[in-house]
Design a protein around this motif. Structure first.
Motif, PDB file in Angstrom:
ATOM      1  N   PHE A 132       9.421   0.354 -12.980  1.00 58.11           N
ATOM      2  CA  PHE A 132       8.602   0.845 -14.086  1.00 58.11           C
ATOM      3  C   PHE A 132       9.382   1.888 -14.886  1.00 58.11           C
ATOM      4  O   PHE A 132      10.352   2.455 -14.400  1.00 58.11           O
ATOM      5  N   VAL A 133       8.921   2.146 -16.116  1.00 54.16           N
ATOM      6  CA  VAL A 133       9.636   3.087 -16.972  1.00 54.16           C
ATOM      7  C   VAL A 133       8.632   3.937 -17.737  1.00 54.16           C
ATOM      8  O   VAL A 133       7.567   3.462 -18.155  1.00 54.16           O
ATOM      9  N   THR A 134       8.967   5.209 -17.888  1.00 51.98           N
ATOM     10  CA  THR A 134       8.132   6.133 -18.643  1.00 51.98           C
ATOM     11  C   THR A 134       9.032   7.141 -19.343  1.00 51.98           C
ATOM     12  O   THR A 134      10.208   7.289 -19.000  1.00 51.98           O
ATOM     13  N   GLY A 135       8.492   7.827 -20.335  1.00 51.47           N
ATOM     14  CA  GLY A 135       9.294   8.819 -21.033  1.00 51.47           C
ATOM     15  C   GLY A 135       8.503   9.535 -22.104  1.00 51.47           C
ATOM     16  O   GLY A 135       7.406   9.109 -22.490  1.00 51.47           O
ATOM     17  N   THR A 136       9.072  10.635 -22.581  1.00 49.43           N
ATOM     18  CA  THR A 136       8.441  11.509 -23.563  1.00 49.43           C
ATOM     19  C   THR A 136       9.306  11.589 -24.812  1.00 49.43           C
ATOM     20  O   THR A 136      10.520  11.788 -24.723  1.00 49.43           O
ATOM     21  N   PRO A 151      12.300  -7.205 -20.382  1.00 55.75           N
ATOM     22  CA  PRO A 151      11.059  -7.590 -19.705  1.00 55.75           C
ATOM     23  C   PRO A 151      11.314  -8.255 -18.359  1.00 55.75           C
ATOM     24  O   PRO A 151      10.396  -8.390 -17.547  1.00 55.75           O
ATOM     25  N   ASP A 152      12.549  -8.660 -18.126  1.00 53.32           N
ATOM     26  CA  ASP A 152      12.927  -9.237 -16.831  1.00 53.32           C
ATOM     27  C   ASP A 152      13.195  -8.159 -15.789  1.00 53.32           C
ATOM     28  O   ASP A 152      13.285  -8.449 -14.590  1.00 53.32           O
ATOM     29  N   VAL A 153      13.312  -6.905 -16.218  1.00 47.68           N
ATOM     30  CA  VAL A 153      13.595  -5.794 -15.302  1.00 47.68           C
ATOM     31  C   VAL A 153      12.341  -4.986 -15.009  1.00 47.68           C
ATOM     32  O   VAL A 153      12.078  -4.631 -13.859  1.00 47.68           O
ATOM     33  N   PHE A 154      11.542  -4.690 -16.042  1.00 49.81           N
ATOM     34  CA  PHE A 154      10.411  -3.783 -15.895  1.00 49.81           C
ATOM     35  C   PHE A 154       9.082  -4.526 -15.865  1.00 49.81           C
ATOM     36  O   PHE A 154       8.878  -5.492 -16.596  1.00 49.81           O
ATOM     37  N   LYS A 155       8.178  -4.022 -15.035  1.00 50.80           N
ATOM     38  CA  LYS A 155       6.846  -4.615 -14.911  1.00 50.80           C
ATOM     39  C   LYS A 155       5.816  -3.894 -15.772  1.00 50.80           C
ATOM     40  O   LYS A 155       4.788  -4.472 -16.120  1.00 50.80           O
ATOM     41  N   ALA A 156       6.069  -2.613 -16.083  1.00 53.00           N
ATOM     42  CA  ALA A 156       5.127  -1.856 -16.900  1.00 53.00           C
ATOM     43  C   ALA A 156       5.823  -0.613 -17.438  1.00 53.00           C
ATOM     44  O   ALA A 156       6.833  -0.154 -16.894  1.00 53.00           O
ATOM     45  N   GLY A 157       5.260  -0.051 -18.517  1.00 52.51           N
ATOM     46  CA  GLY A 157       5.784   1.173 -19.098  1.00 52.51           C
ATOM     47  C   GLY A 157       4.656   2.100 -19.505  1.00 52.51           C
ATOM     48  O   GLY A 157       3.524   1.663 -19.747  1.00 52.51           O
ATOM     49  N   ASP A 293      -0.200   7.488 -14.484  1.00 58.28           N
ATOM     50  CA  ASP A 293       0.934   6.570 -14.564  1.00 58.28           C
ATOM     51  C   ASP A 293       1.066   5.773 -13.273  1.00 58.28           C
ATOM     52  O   ASP A 293       1.246   4.552 -13.298  1.00 58.28           O
ATOM     53  N   LEU A 294       0.983   6.473 -12.147  1.00 56.36           N
ATOM     54  CA  LEU A 294       1.114   5.781 -10.862  1.00 56.36           C
ATOM     55  C   LEU A 294       0.009   4.750 -10.670  1.00 56.36           C
ATOM     56  O   LEU A 294       0.254   3.651 -10.169  1.00 56.36           O
ATOM     57  N   ALA A 295      -1.211   5.107 -11.062  1.00 55.18           N
ATOM     58  CA  ALA A 295      -2.316   4.155 -10.939  1.00 55.18           C
ATOM     59  C   ALA A 295      -2.068   2.920 -11.814  1.00 55.18           C
ATOM     60  O   ALA A 295      -2.293   1.785 -11.394  1.00 55.18           O
ATOM     61  N   PHE A 297       0.804   1.798 -12.734  1.00 49.83           N
ATOM     62  CA  PHE A 297       1.928   1.063 -12.163  1.00 49.83           C
ATOM     63  C   PHE A 297       1.560   0.371 -10.850  1.00 49.83           C
ATOM     64  O   PHE A 297       2.365  -0.404 -10.312  1.00 49.83           O
ATOM     65  N   GLY A 298       0.378   0.665 -10.329  1.00 51.41           N
ATOM     66  CA  GLY A 298      -0.040   0.042  -9.079  1.00 51.41           C
ATOM     67  C   GLY A 298       0.607   0.651  -7.856  1.00 51.41           C
ATOM     68  O   GLY A 298       0.607   0.043  -6.774  1.00 51.41           O
ATOM     69  N   ILE A 299       1.123   1.879  -7.997  1.00 50.10           N
ATOM     70  CA  ILE A 299       1.760   2.553  -6.869  1.00 50.10           C
ATOM     71  C   ILE A 299       0.741   3.390  -6.111  1.00 50.10           C
ATOM     72  O   ILE A 299       0.817   3.527  -4.886  1.00 50.10           O
ATOM     73  N   ALA A 300      -0.234   3.970  -6.817  1.00 52.79           N
ATOM     74  CA  ALA A 300      -1.270   4.780  -6.177  1.00 52.79           C
ATOM     75  C   ALA A 300      -2.582   4.577  -6.921  1.00 52.79           C
ATOM     76  O   ALA A 300      -2.597   4.298  -8.107  1.00 52.79           O
TER      77      ALA A 300
END
Length: 300
Positions: A132-136, A151-157, A293-295, A297-300
């Motif tokens: 996943f990727v995020t930024g400001t 899009p082949d690398v990241f599942k969500a941003g 963000d974690l929610a 991304f499906g991590i938490a």
């Protein structure tokens, strides 16, 4: 862009995770541009582990963003790897203006960041299927570029106060110029396109790709005077077209007073393909909402 005090604490890879600090990966050489790669890997990690790439803003750094945002305690709790790219430019901005960065494997900053993910998969036990990727600000602009070109690398941003993918394109800009190209028209919210035109831009950056597209979460303040608020609607138009979503629902004062949540298509804030948050009266930039963000991304 906001100016931050740079804070850096380095630890050896052998003790990485013993305290909350990041380390530069000296073994990462797979450019093509000379971005620095910094990582945080919790001591207790079950491989394969999710990967989050967190990208700093202009006049920032990997070290500063690792403490300005608060992903490291969550990495300890939930067992994911953090990658912090560090800009090579004197102003701390990433290149989102050149064709090289906008295009899949085009030789720009975006390809270097994608290669960091591959390095983490190979060397730290990262999960290539949960990246996943995020930024400001500049990092949010690069977040949009990353999900568009890779899009082949990241599942969500999750993008905080950015602009649409391709909006910052500057004719003649190169991947290595310092400072990177800058588009005043885009920054001022003066670049408008139809949803299909924005979607076509994204698709043009990786024309051979036919697989699924990353889910997107977009944050923007109505009082943003750096990357002006009209960019929010342009981003929502862009990703709704890319993700083939036509219906939306607004909920006021969510997740907090003054924020309006927009969910496109089916699902909840954590499961929908496209979720936006318009923050009334908030300037540049919207504060990072790490747990959300974690929610998403499906991590938490």
């Amino acid at each position: 862009m906001q100016l931050l005090t740079t804070f850096a604490t380095f630890v050896a890879l052998g003790t990485l995770g013993s305290c909350q600090s990041i380390t530069k990966v000296s073994g990462f050489k797979d450019g093509p541009t000379s971005l620095g790669m910094y990582v945080y890997v919790p001591k207790k990690l079950t491989a394969p582990a999710p990967i989050i790439v967190a990208i700093h803003h202009c006049q920032g750094s990997a070290q500063a963003y690792s403490t300005e945002s608060h992903y490291m305690p969550l990495a300890d709790s939930h067992g994911f790897i953090l990658i912090y790219p560090n800009s090579r430019s004197s102003g701390g901005c990433f290149d989102v203006a050149s064709t090289a960065s906008l295009s899949h494997n085009g030789g720009g900053d975006s390809q270097t960041i994608a290669n960091m993910v591959k390095y983490a998969v190979a060397n730290y036990g990262g999960d290539a299927n949960r990246t996943f990727v995020t930024g400001t600000s500049s990092g949010a602009m690069m977040t949009n570029v990353m999900v568009g070109a890779y899009p082949d690398v990241f599942k969500a941003g999750s993008a905080y106060s950015g602009v649409p993918d391709g909006c910052f394109f500057v004719s003649g800009a190169t991947a290595t110029q310092d400072p990177p190209g800058w588009s005043n028209a885009c920054a001022n919210g003066q670049v408008t396109k139809t949803a299909e035109e924005w979607g076509n831009l994204v698709r043009s950056y990786y024309p051979d790709y036919t697989g699924p597209r990353p889910r997107m979460q977009i944050w923007h303040g109505t009082s943003d005077n750096t990357l002006h608020y009209p960019n929010y609607q342009e981003m929502m138009k862009q990703w709704s077209n890319v993700l083939k979503l036509t219906t939306s629902k607004n909920t006021a004062n969510t997740p907090q007073s003054g924020y309006t949540q927009t969910i496109y298509g089916d699902g909840t804030a954590a499961t929908a393909e496209l979720v936006g948050y318009s923050a009334q009266g908030v300037g540049h930039t919207v504060p990072v909402h790490e747990s959300m963000d974690l929610a998403f991304f499906g991590i938490a």
